[in-house]
Design a protein around this motif. Structure first.
Motif, PDB file in Angstrom:
ATOM      1  N   PRO A  56       0.818  -1.216   0.000  1.00 21.86           N
ATOM      2  CA  PRO A  56       0.000   0.000   0.000  1.00 21.86           C
ATOM      3  C   PRO A  56       0.849   1.262   0.000  1.00 21.86           C
ATOM      4  N   VAL A  57       0.281   2.311  -0.554  1.00 22.27           N
ATOM      5  CA  VAL A  57       0.875   3.643  -0.448  1.00 22.27           C
ATOM      6  C   VAL A  57       0.076   4.368   0.633  1.00 22.27           C
ATOM      7  N   SER A  58       0.753   4.895   1.632  1.00 26.88           N
ATOM      8  CA  SER A  58       0.065   5.562   2.741  1.00 26.88           C
ATOM      9  C   SER A  58       0.132   7.072   2.593  1.00 26.88           C
ATOM     10  N   VAL A  59      -1.022   7.709   2.771  1.00 24.33           N
ATOM     11  CA  VAL A  59      -1.078   9.170   2.821  1.00 24.33           C
ATOM     12  C   VAL A  59      -1.645   9.541   4.190  1.00 24.33           C
ATOM     13  N   GLU A  60      -1.328  10.722   4.658  1.00 23.80           N
ATOM     14  CA  GLU A  60      -1.715  11.133   6.019  1.00 23.80           C
ATOM     15  C   GLU A  60      -2.698  12.288   5.979  1.00 23.80           C
TER      16      GLU A  60
END
Length: 274
Positions: A56-60
């Protein structure tokens, strides 16, 4: 088409928008994923060829991480080759196996992008049809995700529940889509378990529609003047005799004529089943 797509990506990069792209059943995943790791530095994330691992690519945001999983179009034979120990006989089995190996952290917010036909979705003539619905994927396999962004079906719709949704295509690709209202789906995530979904309608530069009448009626200036003659058109002629070279003649007035049909005694008799 590729030039238009390239222009869109450049504008999104300039706007500092993170973009996530997966391949569909009409794409070459190897070609699309070329230089994906390099391109990712600009915020354009392209799913690699599926090899059994989906990172997964995590964004905050203010509520913590949002994990975005990208699963390109997969077939049972492909997944079976990666996981020979698994019993994979259907598309549902294939997607369930792929999701099981993602090790999704269900306490966090998770979004899945995937390109499959989910059971219950309404098709059009534009999509590739698999005989007997063998490509159906049951929506139950998407349990770990807060939202599933689906591609493949051209009409905007949710399947089973609001959080499993096809955004639909931005343009109409066949006359079976004439009555579609194309849109962009906007998802707003709050804290875990909270999400809002709305749509922004899209207005095409040229509409897709159908006009019907005799050749004389459709070429009479008083009938077409002031109308949207540059729309993408299906023309149905009601003349009893075929008009010689009708399509070429009609394109002088209607330059984007895409389909020409006749509706007369001859065609109606030809449609009767004894």
């Amino acid at each position: 088409a590729m030039g238009l797509f390239d222009d869109l990506l450049k504008k999104l990069v300039r706007a500092q928008v993170q973009v996530f792209i997966i391949s569909g059943n009409h794409d070459s995943p190897e070609r699309l994923a070329f230089a994906a790791e390099l391109i990712a530095y600009s915020g354009i994330h392209i799913a690699p060829v599926y090899d059994g691992t989906v990172r997964p690519v995590s964004v905050e945001d203010a509520y913590g991480p949002v994990n975005i999983y990208m699963l390109p179009f997969i077939r049972p034979a492909h997944v079976r080759g990666i996981f020979p120990e698994e019993e994979i006989g259907s598309y549902t089995d294939a997607v369930r196996t792929a999701v099981a190996h993602m090790e999704v952290r269900e306490t966090q917010r998770n979004i899945l992008l995937t390109h499959q036909f989910v059971t219950g979705a309404a098709r059009t003539e534009s999509e590739e049809i698999v005989v007997g619905g063998a490509d159906n994927v049951d929506a139950s396999v998407f349990g770990p995700f807060d939202y599933v962004a689906l591609g493949h079906i051209h009409g905007p719709q949710h399947v089973g529940k609001e959080s499993i949704r096809y955004c639909g295509t931005p343009l109409k690709y066949s006359f079976s889509e004439m009555r579609h209202r194309k849109s962009v789906t906007v998802l707003e995530l709050g804290k875990k378990g909270t999400l809002g979904i709305r749509t922004r309608e899209l207005t095409p530069l040229h509409e897709m529609r159908e006009i019907k009448g005799t050749y004389a009626e459709l070429t009479a200036k008083e009938n077409y003047e002031g109308t949207a003659v540059e729309d993408h058109l299906r023309v149905i002629l009601t003349d009893e005799e075929d008009v010689l070279d009708a399509a070429s003649k009609l394109r002088v007035i209607y330059p984007h004529l895409m389909e020409l049909r006749y509706d007369n005694r001859r065609t109606r008799e030809g449609q009767e089943i004894a």
